[in-house]
Motif scaffolding. Structure first.
Motif, short mmCIF file in Angstrom:
data_model
loop_
_atom_site.label_atom_id
_atom_site.label_comp_id
_atom_site.label_asym_id
_atom_site.label_seq_id
_atom_site.Cartn_x
_atom_site.Cartn_y
_atom_site.Cartn_z
N ARG A 73 0.88 -1.26 -0.03
CA ARG A 73 -0.09 -0.01 -0.01
C ARG A 73 1.01 1.17 0.12
O ARG A 73 0.37 2.32 -0.39
CB ARG A 73 -0.90 -0.09 1.38
N ILE A 80 -3.32 0.30 -5.17
CA ILE A 80 -4.58 -0.03 -5.37
C ILE A 80 -4.88 -1.57 -5.96
O ILE A 80 -6.16 -1.69 -6.34
CB ILE A 80 -5.23 1.09 -6.57
N GLY A 102 -6.50 -1.55 5.11
CA GLY A 102 -6.65 -1.47 3.57
C GLY A 102 -6.80 -2.71 2.87
O GLY A 102 -6.87 -2.72 1.69
N ASP A 104 -8.91 -5.61 1.22
CA ASP A 104 -10.32 -5.48 0.37
C ASP A 104 -11.23 -6.82 0.95
O ASP A 104 -12.53 -6.59 0.87
CB ASP A 104 -10.28 -5.51 -1.18
N GLN A 127 -13.37 -3.21 -8.71
CA GLN A 127 -12.25 -2.64 -9.53
C GLN A 127 -12.52 -1.97 -10.74
O GLN A 127 -12.27 -0.71 -11.04
CB GLN A 127 -10.68 -3.30 -9.41
N SER A 206 -4.75 3.08 -1.75
CA SER A 206 -5.89 2.39 -1.29
C SER A 206 -6.46 3.80 -0.65
O SER A 206 -5.69 4.57 0.04
CB SER A 206 -5.96 1.33 -0.34
#
Length: 290
Positions: A73, A80, A102, A104, A127, A206
């Motif tokens: 990150r 990302i 961060g 997902d 995404q 992120s």
């Protein structure tokens, strides 16, 4: 579920049997797979290959999954990339830590290949949707928020054109080189209804990491800076032209004029119309003195 356009997935797992199981299973579903036996190798592979998604174990020797995520990150190249933790621990504190860093998604072992596929599909689609939405939104948006020259009411004195309307931004954003890209993006797009996610996507971090970074260096969140820039534009327009509050709200990216009015009042202690009346009277007095 076969993917026509092969997506590249990196699996970071120190257990050879588990790693091979996921590599072979996902490869059979049409993915381009990369394996890494530990966190350090995983980071190297991510930086080298830039996968479309990373699946990572948490408990590993030398470098755990949390450290892997933190490192990725912090690198603009990998910031990302969707990141899914896969671990045997499911305590609330572990899940919370993963989300704060961060991550997902967070799957617990044992997980079936079908469960992993669903998680992957959701993250990749999210995404893709975000990238498409962001690209379309900024492609169609007007280049300038101010389409007409603005003229002060007091004495009919012309005070600014659309080229000069961005002057308030000079005193809005702090001069921090590391955040210049963030503030430049907000300045260029604040009137398009952008959010933290838009800024994060544009600068390659992120949302969670960007929030922490900006807050640590400025004491304010990204969303706060977006609102501050909109409020600067609101003050300028309210004081320098006859547009309705509703039109000004839409000009600044607000879909709901009530939301704009509430936010303005929170920052200035007065609703927009009352603030305008008060400050235009002040301007009139200044013109008389001239």
């Amino acid at each position: 579920m076969m993917y026509e356009s092969s997506k590249k997935i990196l699996v970071i797992e120190d257990d050879t049997v588990t790693r091979d199981l996921y590599l072979k299973g996902l490869e059979a579903k049409g993915f381009d797979m990369i394996g890494a036996q530990n966190g350090r190798v995983g980071i190297q592979q991510a930086q080298k290959s830039t996968p479309d998604l990373v699946i990572c174990d948490i408990t590993m020797p030398d470098m755990d999954g949390y450290s892997v995520l933190t490192t990725l990150r912090q690198d603009p190249v990998t910031a990302i990339i969707p990141f899914i933790f896969l671990t045997g621990s499911s305590t609330r504190s572990d899940v919370r830590k993963a989300m704060e860093l961060g991550a997902d998604d967070y799957l617990t072992k044992p997980s079936t290949l079908e469960e992993l596929l669903r998680a992957i599909a959701i993250r990749l689609q999210k995404q893709a949707n975000l990238q498409y939405w962001c690209a379309m939104k900024f492609e169609k948006a007007p280049k300038s928020v101010f389409t007409d020259d603005t003229t002060a009411i007091a004495g009919g004195v012309a005070v600014a054109s659309d080229q000069e309307a961005n002057i308030p931004s000079k005193s809005i954003f702090p001069s921090i080189p590391q955040l210049k890209e963030v503030f430049d993006f907000i300045e260029a797009h604040y009137h398009q209804g952008i959010t933290l996610c838009d800024v994060a996507l544009a600068v390659g971090y992120s949302p969670a990491y960007l929030t922490n970074r900006v807050a640590r260096q400025t004491g304010e969140t990204v969303n706060c800076w977006i609102v501050k820039r909109r409020m600067a534009g609101a003050r300028f327009l309210l004081q320098n032209n006859n547009q309705t509050v509703e039109k000004i709200a839409k000009t600044l990216g607000y879909q709901d004029v009530s939301h704009f009015s509430r936010q303005f009042r929170q920052h200035h202690g007065l609703p927009p119309q009352a603030w305008r009346k008060q400050h235009q009277l002040v301007l009139q007095e200044q013109v008389k003195l001239w």
